[in-house]
Design a protein around this motif. Structure first.
Motif, short mmCIF file in Angstrom:
data_model
loop_
_atom_site.label_atom_id
_atom_site.label_comp_id
_atom_site.label_asym_id
_atom_site.label_seq_id
_atom_site.Cartn_x
_atom_site.Cartn_y
_atom_site.Cartn_z
N HIS A 438 0.87 -1.19 0.00
CA HIS A 438 0.00 0.00 0.00
C HIS A 438 0.89 1.23 0.00
CE1 HIS A 438 -3.92 -2.09 0.92
NE2 HIS A 438 -3.02 -3.07 1.00
N THR A 439 0.84 2.00 -1.08
CA THR A 439 1.83 3.08 -1.28
C THR A 439 1.54 4.34 -0.49
OG1 THR A 439 0.64 4.07 -3.14
CG2 THR A 439 2.19 2.27 -3.65
N GLY A 440 0.28 4.52 -0.07
CA GLY A 440 -0.07 5.78 0.59
C GLY A 440 -0.34 6.90 -0.40
N ASP A 441 -0.25 6.61 -1.70
CA ASP A 441 -0.56 7.60 -2.72
C ASP A 441 -1.96 7.34 -3.26
OD1 ASP A 441 1.78 9.19 -2.87
OD2 ASP A 441 2.83 7.55 -3.83
N MET A 442 -2.73 8.40 -3.42
CA MET A 442 -4.07 8.29 -3.98
C MET A 442 -3.96 8.40 -5.49
SD MET A 442 -5.59 7.82 -1.21
CE MET A 442 -7.36 7.97 -1.38
N ALA A 443 -4.59 7.45 -6.19
CA ALA A 443 -4.42 7.39 -7.64
C ALA A 443 -5.69 6.89 -8.32
CB ALA A 443 -3.25 6.47 -7.97
N LYS A 444 -5.68 6.98 -9.65
CA LYS A 444 -6.75 6.36 -10.45
C LYS A 444 -6.11 5.76 -11.69
CE LYS A 444 -7.75 10.61 -12.92
NZ LYS A 444 -8.65 11.72 -13.19
N MET A 445 -6.82 4.79 -12.30
CA MET A 445 -6.32 4.18 -13.53
C MET A 445 -7.32 4.45 -14.64
SD MET A 445 -5.67 0.13 -14.38
CE MET A 445 -7.32 -0.24 -14.96
N ASP A 446 -6.80 4.74 -15.86
CA ASP A 446 -7.74 4.93 -16.98
C ASP A 446 -7.97 3.59 -17.68
OD1 ASP A 446 -5.62 4.49 -18.74
OD2 ASP A 446 -5.43 6.59 -19.34
N ASP A 447 -8.81 3.58 -18.70
CA ASP A 447 -9.19 2.31 -19.31
C ASP A 447 -8.06 1.64 -20.08
OD1 ASP A 447 -9.13 4.20 -21.28
OD2 ASP A 447 -11.18 3.90 -21.99
N LYS A 448 -6.97 2.37 -20.33
CA LYS A 448 -5.83 1.76 -21.03
C LYS A 448 -4.79 1.20 -20.06
CE LYS A 448 -6.12 4.24 -25.39
NZ LYS A 448 -5.56 5.32 -26.21
N GLY A 449 -4.99 1.48 -18.76
CA GLY A 449 -4.03 0.97 -17.78
C GLY A 449 -2.98 1.97 -17.35
N TYR A 450 -3.16 3.23 -17.77
CA TYR A 450 -2.26 4.29 -17.29
C TYR A 450 -2.72 4.71 -15.89
CZ TYR A 450 0.10 5.04 -21.75
OH TYR A 450 0.87 4.88 -22.87
N PHE A 451 -1.74 4.95 -15.01
CA PHE A 451 -2.06 5.39 -13.66
C PHE A 451 -1.73 6.88 -13.49
CE2 PHE A 451 -2.24 0.90 -13.15
CZ PHE A 451 -3.10 0.67 -12.08
N TYR A 452 -2.56 7.54 -12.68
CA TYR A 452 -2.39 8.97 -12.41
C TYR A 452 -2.42 9.18 -10.90
CZ TYR A 452 -3.66 9.53 -17.33
OH TYR A 452 -3.68 9.45 -18.70
N ILE A 453 -1.44 9.90 -10.38
CA ILE A 453 -1.45 10.23 -8.95
C ILE A 453 -2.36 11.44 -8.76
CG2 ILE A 453 -0.08 11.06 -6.98
CD1 ILE A 453 0.62 8.20 -7.64
N VAL A 454 -3.28 11.31 -7.81
CA VAL A 454 -4.25 12.39 -7.59
C VAL A 454 -3.84 13.21 -6.37
CG1 VAL A 454 -6.68 12.88 -7.12
CG2 VAL A 454 -6.05 10.96 -8.59
N ASP A 455 -3.42 12.51 -5.34
CA ASP A 455 -3.11 13.19 -4.09
C ASP A 455 -2.31 12.22 -3.24
OD1 ASP A 455 -3.05 14.99 -2.07
OD2 ASP A 455 -5.15 14.85 -1.51
N ARG A 456 -1.74 12.71 -2.15
CA ARG A 456 -1.05 11.79 -1.27
C ARG A 456 -1.86 11.56 -0.01
NH1 ARG A 456 3.02 14.69 -2.84
NH2 ARG A 456 3.22 15.79 -0.88
N LYS A 457 -1.97 10.28 0.32
CA LYS A 457 -2.72 9.92 1.51
C LYS A 457 -1.94 10.37 2.74
CE LYS A 457 -4.73 5.79 3.56
NZ LYS A 457 -4.81 4.34 3.47
N LYS A 458 -0.66 10.12 2.69
CA LYS A 458 0.17 10.54 3.82
C LYS A 458 0.37 12.05 3.70
CE LYS A 458 2.76 6.24 3.52
NZ LYS A 458 3.86 5.65 2.77
N ASP A 459 0.76 12.65 4.78
CA ASP A 459 1.01 14.09 4.75
C ASP A 459 2.44 14.41 4.36
OD1 ASP A 459 -1.18 14.31 7.50
OD2 ASP A 459 -1.50 15.23 5.55
#
Length: 559
Positions: A438-459
């Motif tokens: 569990h990386t502690g980074d908030m992310a999403k994946m698009d339909d092609k499998g690319y990941f995007y970091i949205v925010d950090r869970k940790k401070d």
């Protein structure tokens, strides 16, 4: 989602879905194959001096023989290395690994407090240090398990007369080597001479042996050692080599190594991957000296460079960078912190090469996702999971989320660490029962499998690619008698991505921002220093008294 692996369809031609993690049993076997194949080719260059693969072979064997034969270290013992990029670094690393020992990389800019924690926590019994930082070691050495200090001057491997001149200038002209005295310390060059007289026994190294204890900050403010095994590093080297190797010319690559080798990014991406390719690591000792760095770049026909956003931005803004020859450059890899679109666009314009963003963690040795090397332009994503790697996004309850939904990024693969050194509870917090990190980074994946970091869970605050944990900064500032309460947050900064800001409730009305900054300078490495100090009458808190850092982050910053 993990079974579908939609990203495989996006893989560039020639990149396999899986790598052979068993091709090499250890980092040492990768080194030995490179030595056999490229013996007479240049391996490492620094300050005008070049060492070939054959010379690295001989010198690292001598160092290994010293550690085992003279110091009597036993398999699994820890050796701390506290130096910037210089020729002694690869000799010390490979010598330590060849002896079946574990390398503990130490940031040479550490304060005495930070250094002591790492030496004690890791149980290091030997320490290699550059003279410039000997005074810090002197302060704490008596309170650590270190039995032998090995000291060296920056010029020590440069040969005569150049080495002597470099050491003289640093000590007497630039005054960059504070006096220090460590009883019983030996000189690095002497260890090589002693090692020459010892025979190096055959050392059995297993894939699961710990190669590096790589320290990373903890949300608790205590830095923890990620146990990176030989298998972890070999796997990540195989993964990264498969990813970037489609247009590599074996035995001809020259990679600019400006990030310090004590940082996991340069250690794996530059030192190990390019060693496998028979490349030359062109080491920059002080990349902060941008004019000097650009002067070096003009001298060498380099083919690859890795860095963090601040490094690329700094180069682009240094006079003379536009006169560098980029005709052989085909690989620019950015990681360690988010690459900014403006910087990526300018890099492409200046060099003709796309700045490809990658994502990784100390705990993943480090690469987990990389954008395709044939990427035409910056895309804002951290890329696709690399071969033999699974990635997914999970919610708070550990359920996998659908495409486009935001949750915690989790990674699984042979590059994921064994755990944190002697911290089973901390390990259990990040490694779940199914092997997901569990990386502690908030992310999403698009339909092609690319990941995007949205925010950090940790401070966590990310300053020029280095992790700064608010708790550690707060602990240090809270030591001041004039401070009642303190919170540390990251605020956007043009130069370093983020800067540290501390918000303080005073106990002593006379307390000044300058006093706070001076105290921080004494107790924290440079990148952890607060750039902004703000005083308030109270801090925003939850009903259970937890400080609301987000509210402080979102408030406008006053210098």
């Amino acid at each position: 989602m993990s079974n579908e692996r939609p990203w495989l369809a996006e893989y560039p031609q020639g990149v396999p879905a899986e790598i052979d993690v068993n091709e090499f049993p250890s980092v040492v076997s990768v080194l030995e194959k490179a030595i056999d194949t490229y013996r007479d080719r240049p391996a490492f260059a620094n300050l005008g001096k070049v060492l070939t693969y054959g010379e690295i072979d001989r010198l690292s064997k001598q160092f290994a023989a010293y550690l085992l034969g003279e110091l009597g270290l036993k398999k699994g013992d820890r050796v701390a290395i506290m130096m910037p990029n210089c020729l002694q670094y690869p000799i010390a690393i490979f010598g330590t690994l060849r002896a079946g020992l574990t390398v503990v990389n130490v940031n040479p800019m550490y304060t005495a407090r930070e250094l002591k924690h790492q030496l004690v926590d890791s149980g290091s019994t030997a320490l290699v240090v550059l003279d410039n930082f000997g005074h810090t070691v002197q302060e704490v050495i008596a309170d650590t398990p270190v039995k032998q200090v090995i000291a060296t001057g920056l010029g020590d491997m440069l040969g005569f007369p150049k080495g002597a001149i470099v050491n003289f200038v640093l000590r007497h002209v630039k005054k960059m080597v504070p006096d220090y005295e460590i009883p019983g310390a030996v000189r690095f060059r002497d260890t090589l001479v002693i090692g020459q007289l010892k025979s190096l026994p055959a050392v059995q190294i297993a894939a699961d042996d710990i190669a590096f204890l790589q320290y990373t900050g903890g949300t608790t403010g205590v830095s923890k050692g990620a146990m990176l095994t030989h298998r972890n590093l070999v796997a990540n080297m195989q993964q990264a080599a498969a990813w970037v190797g489609t247009n590599v010319k074996l035995g001809e690559e020259v990679i600019i190594t400006a990030l310090p080798l004590y940082h996991i990014f340069a250690l794996t991406a530059n030192c190990l991957v390019f060693m496998k390719f028979g490349g030359l690591n062109y080491m920059i000792t002080n990349p902060r000296d941008m004019p000097g760095f650009v002067k070096e770049l003009k001298k060498v026909p380099f083919t690859a460079i890795t860095g963090v956003n601040t490094l690329f931005n700094g180069l682009l803004n240094t006079p003379g960078f536009d006169q560098v020859d980029f005709s052989r450059l085909h690989l620019t890899l950015g990681g360690g912190m988010a690459v900014q679109r403006a910087v990526a666009d300018r890099w492409k314009q200046a060099t003709g090469v796309t700045l490809v963003e990658a994502y990784g963690l100390t705990e993943t040795s480090p690469a987990a996702c990389i954008n395709p090397m044939d990427l035409k332009a910056y895309n804002g994503a951290i890329g696709l999971p690399i071969p033999s790697t699974q990635a997914c996004v999970k919610d708070e309850d550990g359920r996998m989320l659908a495409t486009g939904e935001v949750g915690e990024l989790c990674i699984k693969g042979p590059q994921v660490m064994k755990g944190y050194w002697q911290r089973p509870e901390e390990t259990a917090k990040v490694l779940d029962g199914d092997g997901w990190l569990h990386t502690g980074d908030m992310a999403k994946m698009d339909d092609k499998g690319y990941f995007y970091i949205v925010d950090r869970k940790k401070d966590m605050i990310l300053v020029s690619g280095f992790n700064v944990y608010p708790n550690e900064v707060e602990d240090v500032i809270a030591m001041m008698p004039g401070v009642l309460e303190v919170a540390a947050v990251g605020v956007p900064d043009e130069k370093s991505g983020e800067a540290v800001k501390v918000v303080i409730v005073k106990k002593d009305p006379a307390l000044t921002a300058e006093q706070v900054k001076a105290h921080a300078r004494e107790n924290l490495t440079g990148y952890k220093h607060p750039k902004y100090v703000e005083f308030r009458t109270e801090l925003p808190k939850t009903n259970v008294g937890k400080i609301l850092r987000r509210e402080l982050r979102d408030a406008p910053t006053k210098a």
